[in-house]
Motif scaffolding. Structure first.
Motif, PDB file in Angstrom:
ATOM      1  N   THR A 115       4.517   1.507  -1.023  1.00  0.00           N
ATOM      2  CA  THR A 115       5.754   1.561  -1.800  1.00  0.00           C
ATOM      3  C   THR A 115       5.490   1.147  -3.248  1.00  0.00           C
ATOM      4  N   GLU A 116       6.516   1.198  -4.031  1.00  0.00           N
ATOM      5  CA  GLU A 116       6.428   0.829  -5.445  1.00  0.00           C
ATOM      6  C   GLU A 116       7.108  -0.497  -5.764  1.00  0.00           C
TER       7      GLU A 116
ATOM      8  N   SER B 209       8.099  -4.993  -9.049  1.00  0.00           N
ATOM      9  CA  SER B 209       7.397  -3.727  -9.199  1.00  0.00           C
ATOM     10  C   SER B 209       5.907  -3.857  -8.889  1.00  0.00           C
ATOM     11  N   ILE B 210       5.493  -3.130  -7.868  1.00  0.00           N
ATOM     12  CA  ILE B 210       4.077  -3.105  -7.502  1.00  0.00           C
ATOM     13  C   ILE B 210       3.313  -2.219  -8.478  1.00  0.00           C
ATOM     14  N   ALA B 211       3.941  -1.133  -8.867  1.00  0.00           N
ATOM     15  CA  ALA B 211       3.293  -0.168  -9.764  1.00  0.00           C
ATOM     16  C   ALA B 211       2.926  -0.799 -11.098  1.00  0.00           C
ATOM     17  N   VAL B 212       3.806  -1.624 -11.649  1.00  0.00           N
ATOM     18  CA  VAL B 212       3.539  -2.244 -12.952  1.00  0.00           C
ATOM     19  C   VAL B 212       2.339  -3.190 -12.859  1.00  0.00           C
TER      20      VAL B 212
ATOM     21  N   PRO C 165      -6.239   0.492 -11.044  1.00  0.00           N
ATOM     22  CA  PRO C 165      -5.949   0.913  -9.668  1.00  0.00           C
ATOM     23  C   PRO C 165      -6.822   0.205  -8.616  1.00  0.00           C
TER      24      PRO C 165
ATOM     25  N   LYS D  99      -5.265  -3.153  -6.806  1.00  0.00           N
ATOM     26  CA  LYS D  99      -4.432  -3.120  -5.595  1.00  0.00           C
ATOM     27  C   LYS D  99      -5.294  -3.259  -4.350  1.00  0.00           C
TER      28      LYS D  99
ATOM     29  N   THR E 186       0.793  -1.233   0.000  1.00  0.00           N
ATOM     30  CA  THR E 186       0.000   0.000   0.000  1.00  0.00           C
ATOM     31  C   THR E 186       0.828   1.287   0.000  1.00  0.00           C
TER      32      THR E 186
ATOM     33  N   SER F 246      -0.810  -0.957 -12.762  1.00  0.00           N
ATOM     34  CA  SER F 246      -0.870   0.239 -13.611  1.00  0.00           C
ATOM     35  C   SER F 246      -2.146   0.319 -14.447  1.00  0.00           C
TER      36      SER F 246
END
Length: 179
Positions: A93-94, A139-142, A148, A151, A91, A145
């Protein structure tokens, strides 16, 4: 008699669990029989947890009567389920640099699979997809992406699994000096 291939060995392994962000060390432990299908030590359908790492050997002797293994590896945790870290990383970090999300998801998947509970299809799907992804990526962001909401869905799925483990568990203490 032929020697067992390493992949056929049944090994009792120690698993550690840190739940609170304020805890500096694992708060609970359990024993998992690593085999074709990992199985936690259980009694009456309930996963057995204990509070002190030094109790692992006694817990195994007292409760694993019907579950034999080729080896024991109880000196330090093999499976690490750091719930506090996994939820923070997911929740806030990236990157999952320490694989805390992967470790938590994989351990929770194994524990719930050993119970009589069946996760909702979408919850299980999210957990397995995340486990597959984090096995090879950090990578959490990938991962999130394109969606949203995914997550939040994964956080809720992890919380569902934690709840399932809680209701299907029991905290035990070794019986010292029993004969």
């Amino acid at each position: 008699m032929s020697k067992k291939d390493a992949s056929e060995l049944r090994i009792w392994r120690l698993a550690s669990f840190r739940i609170s962000t304020e805890a500096e060390r694992p708060e609970l432990f359990c024993l998992i029989l690593e085999a074709d299908k990992d199985q936690p030590l259980s009694k009456g359908g309930r996963i057995l947890f204990f509070r002190e790492i030094d109790d692992a050997e006694l817990i195994l002797e007292q409760y694993a009567i019907e579950q034999s293994a080729d080896k024991k590896d109880l000196d330090e945790p093999f499976f690490i389920c750091d719930i506090a870290s996994a939820l923070y990383v997911l929740t806030q970090t990236e990157m999952d640099d320490n694989a805390s999300v992967l470790g938590a998801i994989n351990t929770l998947l194994d524990l719930v699979a050993a119970t009589s509970l069946s996760p909702p299809t979408e919850v299980e799907k999210l957990m397995k997809e995340a486990a597959d992804y984090f096995t090879f990526n950090k990578s959490i962001a990938v991962l999130f992406s394109g969606d949203p909401q995914k997550k939040e869905g994964l956080v809720n799925a992890i919380l569902w699994y934690i709840g399932a483990v809680c209701v299907m568990s029991e905290i035990v203490s070794p019986i010292h000096g029993s004969m």
